[in-house]
Design a protein around this motif. Structure first.
Motif, PDB file in Angstrom:
ATOM      1  N   ILE A  62      44.589  28.189  10.717  1.00 60.94           N
ATOM      2  CA  ILE A  62      44.207  29.051   9.594  1.00 60.94           C
ATOM      3  C   ILE A  62      45.368  29.190   8.612  1.00 60.94           C
ATOM      4  O   ILE A  62      45.172  29.124   7.392  1.00 60.94           O
ATOM      5  N   THR A  63      46.580  29.351   9.124  1.00 64.69           N
ATOM      6  CA  THR A  63      47.752  29.471   8.262  1.00 64.69           C
ATOM      7  C   THR A  63      47.966  28.187   7.474  1.00 64.69           C
ATOM      8  O   THR A  63      48.230  28.227   6.265  1.00 64.69           O
ATOM      9  N   ALA A  64      47.846  27.044   8.141  1.00 65.78           N
ATOM     10  CA  ALA A  64      48.005  25.764   7.444  1.00 65.78           C
ATOM     11  C   ALA A  64      46.927  25.597   6.372  1.00 65.78           C
ATOM     12  O   ALA A  64      47.207  25.099   5.273  1.00 65.78           O
ATOM     13  N   TRP A  65      45.698  26.001   6.688  1.00 60.51           N
ATOM     14  CA  TRP A  65      44.603  25.920   5.711  1.00 60.51           C
ATOM     15  C   TRP A  65      44.926  26.762   4.477  1.00 60.51           C
ATOM     16  O   TRP A  65      44.759  26.309   3.345  1.00 60.51           O
ATOM     17  N   LEU A  66      45.373  27.992   4.692  1.00 63.07           N
ATOM     18  CA  LEU A  66      45.690  28.876   3.561  1.00 63.07           C
ATOM     19  C   LEU A  66      46.837  28.326   2.715  1.00 63.07           C
ATOM     20  O   LEU A  66      46.786  28.382   1.480  1.00 63.07           O
ATOM     21  N   VAL A  67      47.858  27.774   3.364  1.00 62.96           N
ATOM     22  CA  VAL A  67      48.981  27.202   2.619  1.00 62.96           C
ATOM     23  C   VAL A  67      48.506  26.014   1.785  1.00 62.96           C
ATOM     24  O   VAL A  67      48.883  25.870   0.611  1.00 62.96           O
ATOM     25  N   LEU A  68      47.667  25.155   2.370  1.00 59.38           N
ATOM     26  CA  LEU A  68      47.138  24.016   1.614  1.00 59.38           C
ATOM     27  C   LEU A  68      46.275  24.466   0.441  1.00 59.38           C
ATOM     28  O   LEU A  68      46.338  23.881  -0.649  1.00 59.38           O
ATOM     29  N   PHE A  92      40.055  24.883  -3.260  1.00 54.14           N
ATOM     30  CA  PHE A  92      39.392  23.608  -3.448  1.00 54.14           C
ATOM     31  C   PHE A  92      39.089  22.902  -2.134  1.00 54.14           C
ATOM     32  O   PHE A  92      38.129  22.133  -2.057  1.00 54.14           O
ATOM     33  N   LEU A  93      39.855  23.139  -1.094  1.00 50.17           N
ATOM     34  CA  LEU A  93      39.538  22.552   0.216  1.00 50.17           C
ATOM     35  C   LEU A  93      38.233  23.131   0.768  1.00 50.17           C
ATOM     36  O   LEU A  93      37.401  22.403   1.315  1.00 50.17           O
ATOM     37  N   SER A  94      38.059  24.434   0.619  1.00 49.92           N
ATOM     38  CA  SER A  94      36.810  25.043   1.086  1.00 49.92           C
ATOM     39  C   SER A  94      35.625  24.542   0.269  1.00 49.92           C
ATOM     40  O   SER A  94      34.535  24.345   0.807  1.00 49.92           O
ATOM     41  N   ASP A  95      35.839  24.274  -1.028  1.00 47.90           N
ATOM     42  CA  ASP A  95      34.769  23.717  -1.854  1.00 47.90           C
ATOM     43  C   ASP A  95      34.418  22.301  -1.404  1.00 47.90           C
ATOM     44  O   ASP A  95      33.239  21.929  -1.364  1.00 47.90           O
TER      45      ASP A  95
END
Length: 192
Positions: free
Chosen positions: A24-30, A104-107
């Motif tokens: 989750i932390t890596a996702w948020l940073v990206l 944009f990753l979640s999109d």
């Protein structure tokens, strides 16, 4: 004399539960890095408009999926014998939620949930995960997801029409009844 309780060790955490906070932390940073990168290319106002557009599209997807599920439920209630095709609303709702989440990753992930070829891959992966959880040999309480899937399977009656018939199984007494015939004593109705 008082007897001291021995301290119990907590159940060991699964691999996913240990790695999930890091993921989750890596996702948020990206997500933040991509927002800053795209903002430097296109400008902050354009990125803001893209995020607002994603939230509006996500909201309309959720609304459309809800209306589709409601109409399927109404049709099913009018004609319980009809075989309703899968509406796919859960994937559409998840895609809508991911579009509402800024980034944009979640999109991009939401788009994979919307297109039929990749949607089929996600659905197959979910079925494999649920089957693995059903066949899990972990004890009750060790894996919450496996417990939830097992409970859902226990509560569901496997009938093609999906009807649930509540009742009580009454076993007749062993042996012949003799000359008096079948048992005709009064039994009160089952109330639930």
């Amino acid at each position: 004399m008082t007897q001291q309780a021995t301290p119990t060790r907590p159940a060991p955490r699964g691999r996913l539960r240990r790695v999930l906070p890091l993921l989750i932390t890596a996702w948020l940073v990206l997500e933040i890095w991509l927002l800053v990168l795209v903002g430097s290319w296109l400008g902050g106002l354009t990125v803001l408009l893209l995020l607002i557009a994603g939230a509006l599209i996500g909201g309309s997807l959720i609304k459309r999926a809800g209306l589709k599920a409601l109409s399927a439920a109404i049709e099913q209630s009018k004609n319980p014998q009809s075989q309703q095709p899968q509406t796919g609303t859960s994937m559409t709702v998840l895609a809508g939620v991911l579009l509402i989440v800024p980034g944009f990753l979640s999109d991009l992930l939401a788009l994979t949930l919307l297109f039929p070829p990749t949607r089929a891959l996600w659905r197959a992966g979910g079925r494999r995960l649920a089957d693995k959880a059903l066949r899990s040999t972990a004890g009750v309480g060790a894996d919450p997801f496996a417990d939830a899937v097992r409970l859902q399977e226990q509560l569901r009656i496997h009938r093609p029409d999906g009807k649930v018939i509540q009742g009580e199984v009454v076993e007749p007494e062993a042996g012949p009844r003799g000359p008096q015939g079948p048992d005709t004593t009064y039994r009160p109705p089952i109330t639930g």
